[in-house]
Design a protein around this motif. Structure first.
Motif, PDB file in Angstrom:
ATOM      1  N   GLY A 168     -33.589  60.095 -86.194  1.00  0.00           N
ATOM      2  CA  GLY A 168     -34.779  59.391 -86.641  1.00  0.00           C
ATOM      3  C   GLY A 168     -35.707  60.287 -87.450  1.00  0.00           C
ATOM      4  O   GLY A 168     -36.221  59.874 -88.499  1.00  0.00           O
ATOM      5  N   VAL A 169     -35.904  61.522 -86.976  1.00  0.00           N
ATOM      6  CA  VAL A 169     -36.782  62.458 -87.685  1.00  0.00           C
ATOM      7  C   VAL A 169     -36.199  62.823 -89.046  1.00  0.00           C
ATOM      8  O   VAL A 169     -36.891  62.787 -90.070  1.00  0.00           O
ATOM      9  N   LEU A 170     -34.911  63.165 -89.071  1.00  0.00           N
ATOM     10  CA  LEU A 170     -34.274  63.570 -90.330  1.00  0.00           C
ATOM     11  C   LEU A 170     -34.221  62.415 -91.323  1.00  0.00           C
ATOM     12  O   LEU A 170     -34.395  62.611 -92.536  1.00  0.00           O
ATOM     13  N   SER A 171     -33.983  61.205 -90.813  1.00  0.00           N
ATOM     14  CA  SER A 171     -33.970  60.031 -91.688  1.00  0.00           C
ATOM     15  C   SER A 171     -35.343  59.822 -92.311  1.00  0.00           C
ATOM     16  O   SER A 171     -35.465  59.524 -93.504  1.00  0.00           O
ATOM     17  N   GLY A 172     -36.397  59.990 -91.508  1.00  0.00           N
ATOM     18  CA  GLY A 172     -37.755  59.835 -92.031  1.00  0.00           C
ATOM     19  C   GLY A 172     -38.081  60.874 -93.081  1.00  0.00           C
ATOM     20  O   GLY A 172     -38.710  60.563 -94.103  1.00  0.00           O
ATOM     21  N   ILE A 173     -37.635  62.115 -92.851  1.00  0.00           N
ATOM     22  CA  ILE A 173     -37.910  63.187 -93.811  1.00  0.00           C
ATOM     23  C   ILE A 173     -37.180  62.939 -95.130  1.00  0.00           C
ATOM     24  O   ILE A 173     -37.741  63.135 -96.211  1.00  0.00           O
ATOM     25  N   THR A 174     -35.915  62.517 -95.051  1.00  0.00           N
ATOM     26  CA  THR A 174     -35.148  62.311 -96.284  1.00  0.00           C
ATOM     27  C   THR A 174     -35.720  61.168 -97.117  1.00  0.00           C
ATOM     28  O   THR A 174     -35.813  61.266 -98.342  1.00  0.00           O
ATOM     29  N   PHE A 175     -36.136  60.081 -96.439  1.00  0.00           N
ATOM     30  CA  PHE A 175     -36.741  58.991 -97.208  1.00  0.00           C
ATOM     31  C   PHE A 175     -38.100  59.424 -97.748  1.00  0.00           C
ATOM     32  O   PHE A 175     -38.459  59.100 -98.885  1.00  0.00           O
ATOM     33  N   ALA A 176     -38.855  60.169 -96.949  1.00  0.00           N
ATOM     34  CA  ALA A 176     -40.150  60.678 -97.421  1.00  0.00           C
ATOM     35  C   ALA A 176     -39.966  61.610 -98.610  1.00  0.00           C
ATOM     36  O   ALA A 176     -40.796  61.642 -99.524  1.00  0.00           O
ATOM     37  N   SER A 177     -38.855  62.375 -98.618  1.00  0.00           N
ATOM     38  CA  SER A 177     -38.601  63.271 -99.744  1.00  0.00           C
ATOM     39  C   SER A 177     -38.345  62.480-101.022  1.00  0.00           C
ATOM     40  O   SER A 177     -38.662  62.949-102.122  1.00  0.00           O
ATOM     41  N   LEU A 178     -37.778  61.276-100.874  1.00  0.00           N
ATOM     42  CA  LEU A 178     -37.583  60.417-102.041  1.00  0.00           C
ATOM     43  C   LEU A 178     -38.932  60.003-102.615  1.00  0.00           C
ATOM     44  O   LEU A 178     -39.131  60.017-103.835  1.00  0.00           O
ATOM     45  N   LEU A 179     -39.870  59.638-101.725  1.00  0.00           N
ATOM     46  CA  LEU A 179     -41.213  59.301-102.186  1.00  0.00           C
ATOM     47  C   LEU A 179     -41.920  60.547-102.724  1.00  0.00           C
ATOM     48  O   LEU A 179     -42.623  60.486-103.746  1.00  0.00           O
ATOM     49  N   ALA A 180     -41.736  61.681-102.029  1.00  0.00           N
ATOM     50  CA  ALA A 180     -42.351  62.929-102.485  1.00  0.00           C
ATOM     51  C   ALA A 180     -41.796  63.340-103.848  1.00  0.00           C
ATOM     52  O   ALA A 180     -42.499  63.967-104.651  1.00  0.00           O
ATOM     53  N   PHE A 181     -40.538  62.986-104.106  1.00  0.00           N
ATOM     54  CA  PHE A 181     -39.922  63.280-105.399  1.00  0.00           C
ATOM     55  C   PHE A 181     -40.738  62.660-106.519  1.00  0.00           C
ATOM     56  O   PHE A 181     -40.896  63.242-107.592  1.00  0.00           O
ATOM     57  N   PHE A 182     -41.276  61.464-106.252  1.00  0.00           N
ATOM     58  CA  PHE A 182     -42.131  60.801-107.236  1.00  0.00           C
ATOM     59  C   PHE A 182     -43.332  61.676-107.576  1.00  0.00           C
ATOM     60  O   PHE A 182     -43.833  61.670-108.705  1.00  0.00           O
ATOM     61  N   ALA A 183     -43.786  62.451-106.586  1.00  0.00           N
ATOM     62  CA  ALA A 183     -44.947  63.322-106.800  1.00  0.00           C
ATOM     63  C   ALA A 183     -44.660  64.424-107.807  1.00  0.00           C
ATOM     64  O   ALA A 183     -45.583  64.996-108.386  1.00  0.00           O
ATOM     65  N   PHE A 184     -43.377  64.748-108.024  1.00  0.00           N
ATOM     66  CA  PHE A 184     -43.019  65.794-108.976  1.00  0.00           C
ATOM     67  C   PHE A 184     -42.622  65.221-110.339  1.00  0.00           C
ATOM     68  O   PHE A 184     -42.375  65.984-111.273  1.00  0.00           O
ATOM     69  N   VAL A 185     -42.522  63.910-110.426  1.00  0.00           N
ATOM     70  CA  VAL A 185     -42.173  63.293-111.703  1.00  0.00           C
ATOM     71  C   VAL A 185     -43.292  63.600-112.693  1.00  0.00           C
ATOM     72  O   VAL A 185     -44.466  63.386-112.401  1.00  0.00           O
TER      73      VAL A 185
END
Length: 415
Positions: free
Chosen positions: A198-215
């Protein structure tokens, strides 16, 4: 005796083209401005909602993926310094007009969707300052910034540079206030996440959203025709942009989840205002103004960049030639800019923020995967290679391709 001009002697004014007016400082301010405003001000709440106290790990993962692809962009931008950017790279690698047009069209879509997402974020902060309907605020923002983008590239980037210093100052203010107030950091920031699905799944999806922060750093590839000494300055600007934003994001993410419970951040339309209020102990009104400035900066840069993609694709023949017309006085593609304004405003009225960010991240990862693949193809022994001032080891685009695909695939396993 007056000498008559023959028809062949009559002066002919060549079509107006883009002008090289941007040096390294303005390029770095442009790249940093579009990146910072697009991410941390708008999406820290959404990232915290999925990753919780491990939000810094999500940003670190996104930064690592972005750094690999950034190196590939740096080399390709020195090989093909044209405004078509990704579309030109793919065409050079695969000699396919269809694939080039598809990638260029996807790049257009990501620019428009990204600008729409940040427009909603900016409207959320602005709604704390003035009591007007969010749709009206969103449309007003797009129209005003579209007019600035049409005014001229130097004027647009100089304004963006000023706004960048303000928005970066807002983040530094939060960091300084957190240090001064002695905020107690969560112990989770200093230890690897537990091996829990659950924790790792949340981090990986959050990293997808965080990726937007670097666009945003890749937008520099699409103003290359307006950069001075592009083969030297574009790679430097990309590297500096990624370094500055990565440091800021990791610090702000750590402070945010330590100062305000992630569950509260996730439900706020102005999350960093809550963080600022918590660490500074004063009214967040001033910070709301800074946040509005930050989002306006990103929208301006995205409209400017996406109009250049339209221009570049029209120059290649992938779009109608009318979109490549540059106004002789402003030196900007007015028709392309107007079309982008309309598209951004329409999307901002139709879709919610988190959904827009998710779509942008997935589309951007697809483009980045193709960019890495293009560099691998161009550098292969069977493909003629043009000279490049910036040259990276082949393992970088290979690892960049793999990480982009893995990040996209991780969303399939996120509940």
């Amino acid at each position: 005796m007056m000498k008559m001009k023959t028809p062949t002697q009559v002066a002919i004014t060549p079509p107006a083209g883009l002008r090289r007016r941007l040096g390294l400082p303005l390029l770095v301010l442009y790249g940093t401005g579009v990146t910072v405003g697009a991410g941390i001000y708008v999406l820290i709440g959404a990232v915290a909602g999925h990753a919780g106290v491990y939000s810094s790990w999500a940003f670190a993962l996104a930064a690592a993926v972005m750094a690999l692809t950034g190196a590939s962009y740096a080399e390709l931008a020195t090989r093909y310094p044209v405004s078509a950017g990704e579309a030109a790279y793919v065409r050079a690698a695969f000699n396919s007009r269809l694939l080039s047009t598809a990638v260029g069209s996807l790049r257009l879509a990501t620019g428009i969707i990204s600008a729409a997402a940040v427009t909603l974020g900016g409207a959320g902060y602005m709604g704390r300052l003035i009591e007007l309907p969010t749709p009206l605020i969103a449309v007003a923002i797009v129209v005003a910034l579209g007019l600035v983008a049409a005014w001229g590239i130097l004027e647009s980037v100089m304004l963006a540079g000023l706004l960048t210093m303000i928005e970066t100052g807002g983040l530094v203010w939060i960091i300084g206030s957190a240090i001064h107030s002695g905020v107690s950091f969560s112990p989770a920031l200093f230890a690897p996440p537990p091996l829990d699905a659950g924790v790792l799944s949340g981090i990986t999806f959050a990293s997808l959203l965080a990726f937007f922060a670097f666009v945003g750093f890749e937008d520099l590839a699409n103003v290359v025709e307006e950069a001075k000494s592009p083969q030297r300055n574009i790679p430097r600007a990309m590297a500096l942009t990624l370094l500055i934003t990565s440091v800021l994001y990791l610090l702000i993410a750590a402070i945010s989840v330590s100062a305000v419970p992630p569950s509260i951040l996730a439900t706020s339309t102005a999350p960093l205002s809550l963080v600022f209020s918590a660490v500074a102990g004063i009214s967040p009104t001033t910070f709301n103004v800074i946040a509005v400035v930050s989002t306006l900066n990103t929208i301006l840069a995205q409209i400017t960049m996406t109009a250049r993609v339209v221009y570049g694709m029209a120059q290649q023949g992938d779009l109608p030639s009318i979109a490549a017309r540059v106004h002789s006085r402003t030196g900007t593609p007015l028709i392309a800019t107007g079309l982008i304004m309309l598209a951004v405003a329409a999307l901002a009225l139709l879709l919610p923020l988190e959904r827009l960010a998710e779509i942008t991240s997935l589309a951007t990862l697809t483009i980045f995967a193709l960019v890495n693949l293009s560099l691998l193809r161009i550098r292969s022994p069977h493909t003629r290679s043009d000279a490049a001032l910036a040259r990276v080891p082949l393992w970088i685009p290979l690892l960049g391709l793999v990480t982009c695909v893995l990040m996209m695939g991780s969303t399939l396993f996120t509940p």
